[in-house]
Structure formats: structure tokens, C-alpha cells
Design a protein around this motif. Sequence first.
Motif, short mmCIF file in Angstrom:
data_model
loop_
_atom_site.label_atom_id
_atom_site.label_comp_id
_atom_site.label_asym_id
_atom_site.label_seq_id
_atom_site.Cartn_x
_atom_site.Cartn_y
_atom_site.Cartn_z
N ALA A 118 0.80 -1.52 0.33
CA ALA A 118 -0.28 -0.43 0.17
C ALA A 118 1.31 1.50 -0.21
O ALA A 118 1.92 1.12 0.37
CB ALA A 118 -1.36 0.42 1.40
N PRO A 119 0.75 2.28 -0.33
CA PRO A 119 0.92 2.92 -0.66
C PRO A 119 1.27 3.93 0.95
O PRO A 119 2.43 4.49 0.84
CB PRO A 119 0.36 4.51 -1.34
N GLU A 120 0.71 3.63 1.63
CA GLU A 120 1.32 4.30 3.26
C GLU A 120 2.32 3.37 3.83
O GLU A 120 2.82 4.46 4.46
CB GLU A 120 -0.31 3.80 4.32
N ARG A 121 2.10 2.60 3.25
CA ARG A 121 3.02 1.54 3.98
C ARG A 121 4.94 1.89 3.17
O ARG A 121 5.76 2.14 3.72
CB ARG A 121 2.87 -0.19 3.86
N LEU A 122 4.51 2.44 1.95
CA LEU A 122 5.96 2.87 1.33
C LEU A 122 6.36 3.71 1.53
O LEU A 122 7.64 4.68 1.68
CB LEU A 122 5.57 2.66 0.01
N GLU A 123 5.85 5.08 2.88
CA GLU A 123 5.81 5.77 2.92
C GLU A 123 7.13 5.75 4.74
O GLU A 123 7.48 6.12 4.62
CB GLU A 123 5.24 7.10 4.11
N MET A 124 7.12 3.99 5.03
CA MET A 124 7.26 3.79 6.28
C MET A 124 9.16 3.87 5.91
O MET A 124 9.96 3.47 5.11
CB MET A 124 7.07 2.69 6.67
N PRO A 125 9.95 4.63 6.75
CA PRO A 125 11.49 4.60 6.61
C PRO A 125 11.95 3.36 6.31
O PRO A 125 12.63 2.19 6.18
CB PRO A 125 12.33 5.48 7.14
N ALA A 126 11.27 1.82 7.59
CA ALA A 126 11.85 0.77 7.67
C ALA A 126 11.46 0.48 6.08
O ALA A 126 12.32 -0.54 5.97
CB ALA A 126 11.60 -0.09 8.63
N VAL A 127 10.11 0.61 5.88
CA VAL A 127 10.12 -0.33 4.58
C VAL A 127 11.48 0.79 3.35
O VAL A 127 11.27 -0.57 2.52
CB VAL A 127 9.04 0.29 4.78
N GLN A 128 11.11 1.72 3.15
CA GLN A 128 12.23 1.78 1.72
C GLN A 128 13.60 2.06 2.33
O GLN A 128 14.38 0.64 1.22
CB GLN A 128 12.09 3.58 2.42
N SER A 129 13.49 1.11 3.91
CA SER A 129 14.77 0.30 3.95
C SER A 129 15.92 -0.83 3.61
O SER A 129 16.25 -0.83 2.90
CB SER A 129 15.61 1.13 5.27
N PHE A 130 14.17 -1.39 3.62
CA PHE A 130 14.26 -3.00 2.82
C PHE A 130 14.77 -2.96 1.62
O PHE A 130 15.27 -3.83 1.14
CB PHE A 130 13.30 -3.79 3.05
N LEU A 131 14.01 -1.98 1.18
CA LEU A 131 13.79 -2.26 -0.31
C LEU A 131 14.94 -1.49 -0.78
O LEU A 131 15.16 -2.16 -1.98
CB LEU A 131 12.93 -0.76 -1.28
N ARG A 132 15.94 -0.82 -0.18
CA ARG A 132 16.85 -0.21 -0.77
C ARG A 132 17.92 -1.13 -0.50
O ARG A 132 18.89 -1.39 -1.26
CB ARG A 132 17.76 0.45 -0.13
N SER A 133 17.93 -2.30 0.30
CA SER A 133 19.00 -3.29 0.20
C SER A 133 18.59 -4.36 -0.16
O SER A 133 19.09 -5.93 -0.54
CB SER A 133 18.58 -3.37 1.82
N ILE A 134 18.21 -5.07 -1.58
CA ILE A 134 17.67 -5.83 -2.09
C ILE A 134 17.19 -5.51 -3.43
O ILE A 134 17.87 -3.58 -3.74
CB ILE A 134 15.90 -6.37 -1.73
N SER A 135 17.29 -6.66 -4.34
CA SER A 135 16.93 -5.38 -5.76
C SER A 135 15.69 -5.57 -6.51
O SER A 135 14.98 -5.76 -7.00
CB SER A 135 17.91 -6.98 -6.82
N VAL A 136 15.51 -4.38 -6.73
CA VAL A 136 13.99 -4.34 -7.22
C VAL A 136 14.58 -3.46 -8.45
O VAL A 136 15.02 -2.71 -9.04
CB VAL A 136 13.65 -2.83 -6.69
N SER A 137 13.87 -4.61 -9.49
CA SER A 137 13.73 -4.52 -11.15
C SER A 137 12.98 -2.69 -11.61
O SER A 137 13.17 -2.90 -12.60
CB SER A 137 14.03 -5.79 -11.76
N LEU A 138 11.63 -3.26 -10.59
CA LEU A 138 10.39 -2.49 -11.44
C LEU A 138 9.60 -1.95 -10.20
O LEU A 138 9.75 -2.49 -9.36
CB LEU A 138 9.76 -3.39 -12.90
N PHE A 139 9.29 -0.77 -10.24
CA PHE A 139 8.19 -0.27 -9.80
C PHE A 139 6.65 0.06 -10.42
O PHE A 139 6.67 0.26 -11.77
CB PHE A 139 8.52 0.73 -9.27
#
Length: 269
Positions: A118-139
Motif C-alpha cells: 500500500a502507498p502508506e506502507r511505502l512511506e515508512m522509513p523501514a520499508v524504504q530501507s528494506f527495498l534499498r537493501s534488495i534488488s528492485v527491477s521495476l515499480f
Amino acid sequence: MPAEQQDRLLELLERHFGFTQFRPSQREIVEQCLAGDDSLILMPTGGGKSLCYQLPALLLPGLTVVISPLIALMKDQVDSLRENGIAAAYMNSSLSPGEIADVERSAIEGEIRLLYLAPERLEMPAVQSFLRSISVSLFAVDEAHCISEWGHDFRPSYRNLSILRRRFPKTPLIALTATANARVRADIITQLGLERGRVFEASANRANLTYRVVPKRHAFDMLLGELRGRPGQAAIVYCFSRKSTEKTAADLKANGVPAAAYHAGLSAA
């Protein structure tokens, strides 16, 4: 695109989605994603928007992250993907902390191809940090009209998705909606930084739909006649209030039509 990769696309299309050919624009959109380019998709409901990011997710090396506005919509899509043999998961408020940790572990270990947030979860710093720690190929931003203050279903947290371009500048982004006039379209492009992307617009004409407007006289008798004229078929009847929803369902049942009321006042069960 090389012929070998085109054959691979058709193979995956049939194996996981049951189609032997693409609908108009789908192949071009999929190829746009695989090339690492941004895009805005304007396609009517039922036009096959979801496949435009679900199919590339099977070929991209990292995770595809899908921003979706509703828990029910996430669950429906994830259940459908799993049934089709595609590893997918979601993280939202319906999960316990332990379940969320399990999803994160699966993403880190490369066990899932699509992750719904959900967009609200993406606002969480912990979630952003988690996504930056893995390989995201597409949003993929589904129901992208929610980002626009000119849209009919504006969500403030969608407005904050502009962080995607700042925090993940090299990750391509696909935005999808069925409802965007020129004003909303321009707003989506600006907010998500899609100026260099390509816009794909499918016809809004739904050849399988017919609209008919008739004067409202003896409304219930007209409704009953319409339903009895379609034995064995399903129908959705929209009412103005919870009370009228319940009364209409009760009246239909009293006249031999199986019916049930559905509204926000019902329990989850």
C-alpha cells in the motif's frame, strides 16, 4: 527484441496466464518494461493492465514492487498469481509482524517475483530501507489516478510516491489507470517523473458492454421483470442506502429471486 526472447514471452504468457497472443499494446508495454524504460498505461478495466507488469516480472532479474490502494485488491491479485504458478506476496496491515518478517525474508532470498504494498506502507522509513537493501527491477503504480488531486479517488499517500524517483532513480516505473483525463494524466506524469517515459493509451470502448436508460416507473416491478428475464444469470443492483439495499434484497427473495445485501455495515464474515 530478439526472436528468442519473444518466443519466451509467448511461452510464459500461455503457461501462466492462459493466452496464446497479446491484446493490443500489451507486447509493446512489456518490452518497454524489459528495456528498463518508464511508461504510463491508460487502459480500460478488463483490458489487461495487470499483465503488463506481471509478465515482465517473470523475466526481470530482481523484484517487481506493485503499489496498490486496497488490501482486498492486493489479496485478489496475489491469490490469482499464486494459482497461476507465480511467486507473489503482499505486505499490509492484515499481516502480523512475524508474517511481514517472513515476506521480507522471502524477498531477500529471491523467492518471490512480485511484492504488493500500500502507498502508506511505502512511506515508512523501514520499508524504504528494506527495498534499498534488495534488488528492485521495476515499480508498478496501480490505480495511478489516486496520485492526482484532480482525480476522483485522490489518496494523499499516493502523492508521496514522488519519492520513488528520488530514492530509486535508476529503477524503471510503470503507472497504470483506467480513469485519467488530460489533466490527471499530466499530473501523474509530473508527480512520478515520467516525462521521459512513453504513454500507451488503449481505446476506452468496451464492445462487450451495452448501456440502456429507461424512465423509472414502478421501479421494483421493472427490476423483477429484468431479473426474471435472465434466469441463471447474475446481476448487481445498486441502491442509494444501506436500508434500501437490505429492503431490495428482502423483497427480491420474497418474490423468488435469490438475493443478498452487501454494504459497509456488514461484518467481515
